[in-house]
Design a protein around this motif. Structure first.
Motif, mmCIF file in Angstrom:
data_model
loop_
_atom_site.group_PDB
_atom_site.id
_atom_site.type_symbol
_atom_site.label_atom_id
_atom_site.label_comp_id
_atom_site.label_asym_id
_atom_site.label_seq_id
_atom_site.Cartn_x
_atom_site.Cartn_y
_atom_site.Cartn_z
ATOM 1 N N SER A 28 0.828 -1.207 0.000
ATOM 2 C CA SER A 28 0.000 0.000 0.000
ATOM 3 C C SER A 28 0.862 1.256 0.000
ATOM 4 O O SER A 28 0.523 2.259 -0.631
ATOM 5 C CB SER A 28 -0.936 0.011 1.215
ATOM 6 N N ALA A 29 1.987 1.194 0.710
ATOM 7 C CA ALA A 29 2.905 2.339 0.736
ATOM 8 C C ALA A 29 3.486 2.593 -0.650
ATOM 9 O O ALA A 29 3.611 3.741 -1.088
ATOM 10 C CB ALA A 29 4.024 2.102 1.755
ATOM 11 N N VAL A 30 3.832 1.516 -1.364
ATOM 12 C CA VAL A 30 4.345 1.664 -2.731
ATOM 13 C C VAL A 30 3.275 2.279 -3.631
ATOM 14 O O VAL A 30 3.542 3.195 -4.420
ATOM 15 C CB VAL A 30 4.816 0.306 -3.292
ATOM 16 N N ALA A 31 2.041 1.793 -3.502
ATOM 17 C CA ALA A 31 0.945 2.297 -4.332
ATOM 18 C C ALA A 31 0.647 3.764 -4.024
ATOM 19 O O ALA A 31 0.302 4.541 -4.925
ATOM 20 C CB ALA A 31 -0.305 1.448 -4.109
ATOM 21 N N LEU A 32 0.812 4.153 -2.771
ATOM 22 C CA LEU A 32 0.517 5.527 -2.352
ATOM 23 C C LEU A 32 1.666 6.483 -2.675
ATOM 24 O O LEU A 32 1.466 7.554 -3.248
ATOM 25 C CB LEU A 32 0.237 5.552 -0.845
ATOM 26 N N VAL A 33 2.867 6.088 -2.305
ATOM 27 C CA VAL A 33 4.014 6.998 -2.373
ATOM 28 C C VAL A 33 4.731 6.931 -3.721
ATOM 29 O O VAL A 33 5.288 7.931 -4.175
ATOM 30 C CB VAL A 33 5.003 6.708 -1.224
ATOM 31 N N GLY A 34 4.715 5.768 -4.376
ATOM 32 C CA GLY A 34 5.419 5.622 -5.646
ATOM 33 C C GLY A 34 5.048 6.695 -6.668
ATOM 34 O O GLY A 34 5.929 7.398 -7.186
ATOM 35 N N ALA A 180 9.604 -0.255 -6.479
ATOM 36 C CA ALA A 180 9.089 -1.496 -5.906
ATOM 37 C C ALA A 180 9.171 -1.517 -4.389
ATOM 38 O O ALA A 180 8.675 -2.443 -3.755
ATOM 39 C CB ALA A 180 9.849 -2.690 -6.476
ATOM 40 N N GLU A 181 9.822 -0.506 -3.803
ATOM 41 C CA GLU A 181 9.975 -0.467 -2.347
ATOM 42 C C GLU A 181 10.013 0.987 -1.884
ATOM 43 O O GLU A 181 10.613 1.837 -2.540
ATOM 44 C CB GLU A 181 11.261 -1.178 -1.918
ATOM 45 N N ILE A 182 9.367 1.247 -0.754
ATOM 46 C CA ILE A 182 9.396 2.565 -0.136
ATOM 47 C C ILE A 182 10.128 2.456 1.196
ATOM 48 O O ILE A 182 9.841 1.563 2.001
ATOM 49 C CB ILE A 182 7.974 3.123 0.097
ATOM 50 N N ILE A 183 11.076 3.352 1.412
ATOM 51 C CA ILE A 183 11.794 3.394 2.679
ATOM 52 C C ILE A 183 11.594 4.753 3.325
ATOM 53 O O ILE A 183 11.255 5.736 2.659
ATOM 54 C CB ILE A 183 13.301 3.123 2.491
ATOM 55 N N ARG A 184 11.824 4.803 4.611
ATOM 56 C CA ARG A 184 11.781 6.056 5.348
ATOM 57 C C ARG A 184 13.183 6.377 5.835
ATOM 58 O O ARG A 184 13.906 5.491 6.301
ATOM 59 C CB ARG A 184 10.830 5.930 6.537
ATOM 60 N N ILE A 185 13.611 7.620 5.665
ATOM 61 C CA ILE A 185 14.914 8.063 6.141
ATOM 62 C C ILE A 185 14.686 9.166 7.163
ATOM 63 O O ILE A 185 14.077 10.200 6.849
ATOM 64 C CB ILE A 185 15.802 8.564 4.987
ATOM 65 N N GLU A 186 15.135 8.929 8.375
ATOM 66 C CA GLU A 186 14.953 9.902 9.464
ATOM 67 C C GLU A 186 15.637 11.211 9.094
ATOM 68 O O GLU A 186 16.681 11.224 8.458
ATOM 69 C CB GLU A 186 15.536 9.301 10.753
ATOM 70 N N LYS A 187 15.021 12.334 9.486
ATOM 71 C CA LYS A 187 15.423 13.637 8.954
ATOM 72 C C LYS A 187 16.885 13.990 9.230
ATOM 73 O O LYS A 187 17.582 14.498 8.343
ATOM 74 C CB LYS A 187 14.501 14.743 9.483
ATOM 75 N N VAL A 188 17.375 13.734 10.441
ATOM 76 C CA VAL A 188 18.761 14.078 10.746
ATOM 77 C C VAL A 188 19.713 13.225 9.923
ATOM 78 O O VAL A 188 20.674 13.726 9.317
ATOM 79 C CB VAL A 188 19.050 13.927 12.256
ATOM 80 N N SER A 189 19.444 11.932 9.854
ATOM 81 C CA SER A 189 20.286 11.033 9.058
ATOM 82 C C SER A 189 20.251 11.404 7.582
ATOM 83 O O SER A 189 21.263 11.296 6.874
ATOM 84 C CB SER A 189 19.834 9.587 9.238
ATOM 85 N N PHE A 190 19.088 11.855 7.111
ATOM 86 C CA PHE A 190 18.979 12.244 5.701
ATOM 87 C C PHE A 190 19.940 13.381 5.386
ATOM 88 O O PHE A 190 20.707 13.320 4.422
ATOM 89 C CB PHE A 190 17.541 12.651 5.382
ATOM 90 N N TYR A 191 19.912 14.416 6.207
ATOM 91 C CA TYR A 191 20.770 15.578 5.934
ATOM 92 C C TYR A 191 22.246 15.252 6.126
ATOM 93 O O TYR A 191 23.108 15.894 5.522
ATOM 94 C CB TYR A 191 20.367 16.749 6.826
ATOM 95 N N GLU A 192 22.539 14.249 6.949
ATOM 96 C CA GLU A 192 23.934 13.880 7.183
ATOM 97 C C GLU A 192 24.506 12.981 6.085
ATOM 98 O O GLU A 192 25.726 12.822 6.006
ATOM 99 C CB GLU A 192 24.076 13.174 8.540
ATOM 100 N N THR A 193 23.647 12.386 5.273
ATOM 101 C CA THR A 193 24.154 11.393 4.310
ATOM 102 C C THR A 193 23.715 11.608 2.868
ATOM 103 O O THR A 193 24.281 10.979 1.969
ATOM 104 C CB THR A 193 23.738 9.971 4.728
ATOM 105 N N TYR A 194 22.723 12.472 2.602
ATOM 106 C CA TYR A 194 22.232 12.669 1.241
ATOM 107 C C TYR A 194 22.353 14.125 0.821
ATOM 108 O O TYR A 194 22.275 15.036 1.638
ATOM 109 C CB TYR A 194 20.762 12.240 1.131
ATOM 110 N N GLU A 195 22.533 14.312 -0.482
ATOM 111 C CA GLU A 195 22.554 15.663 -1.047
ATOM 112 C C GLU A 195 21.748 15.668 -2.347
ATOM 113 O O GLU A 195 21.660 14.648 -3.042
ATOM 114 C CB GLU A 195 23.990 16.122 -1.312
ATOM 115 N N ALA A 196 21.166 16.823 -2.660
ATOM 116 C CA ALA A 196 20.374 16.940 -3.868
ATOM 117 C C ALA A 196 21.267 16.839 -5.103
ATOM 118 O O ALA A 196 22.407 17.325 -5.095
ATOM 119 C CB ALA A 196 19.624 18.265 -3.882
#
Length: 200
Positions: A28-34, A180-196
């Motif tokens: 359902s998460a894939v269908a909603l968020v994809g 095919a899969e939806i993941i959640r990335i916690e906000k602090v970890s996101f900013y520490e490891t990902y960039e646009a």
């Protein structure tokens, strides 16, 4: 042999996921968020290396962020354990084929220039550079309201918490680019490891 991290963290706060409420399925998460990601998601790339080792079969790994147990998973043969190079030092399990896709798996690096180098080396971790790109959207109050109890089921069958400010992202993509899969990335970890990724 297992290594339940909770035995080393008796002071941990209970996770919001502990509440007994209806949980949205991964499908359902894939269908909603994809579709949301494909239409309005932004592209990000992981820029920070991670520390990775082979998992022990049936090893239990709890993902702990900001002092809360967010989710847990039990390793199968061939799985890898990832420790993020973040403030929370969160750990999670990665399937071997996913590891090959999202990290430079053939280029392990010894960990020498890190405050936790001695511990990481003792536990068998090596550093790997990422090769991962995702589509992601920041969770606002409207999106959060779509998830009963503020959680959804992760692909590995455990509840995953979701809060305003976190990011919902695409897991490994199919060959045709579909999600095919939806993941959640916690906000602090996101900013520490990902960039646009800059627009072309």
């Amino acid at each position: 042999e297992t290594h339940p991290k909770n035995s080393r963290h008796p002071h941990l706060a209970p996770s919001p996921c502990d509440a007994m409420t209806e949980i949205m399925s991964q499908e359902s998460a894939v269908a909603l968020v994809g579709p949301m990601l494909l239409s309005s998601g932004k592209e990000y790339q992981k820029f920070k290396r991670a520390f990775i080792r082979k998992a022990l079969e049936n090893e239990k790994i709890q993902t702990i962020l900001q002092g809360k147990v967010e989710t847990e998973n039990i390793a199968s043969e061939g799985d890898m354990v990832v420790r993020a190079d973040t403030t929370s030092k969160e750990e999670y399990i990665l399937k071997a084929d996913t590891f090959q896709k999202v990290y430079h798996a053939s280029e392990p690096e010894e960990i020498v220039d890190h405050a936790d180098a001695e511990e990481l080396q003792r536990l068998g971790f090596k550093a790997y550079k990422p090769n991962r790109k995702i589509l992601a959207v920041e969770v606002d109050a409207t999106i959060a309201g779509l998830f009963p109890g503020g959680k959804f089921m992760a692909a590995w069958g455990e509840a995953m918490c979701l809060e305003v400010g976190d990011y919902l992202a695409s897991g490994p993509r199919q060959a045709d680019g579909s999600i095919a899969e939806i993941i959640r990335i916690e906000k602090v970890s996101f900013y520490e490891t990902y960039e646009a990724i800059p627009a072309p």
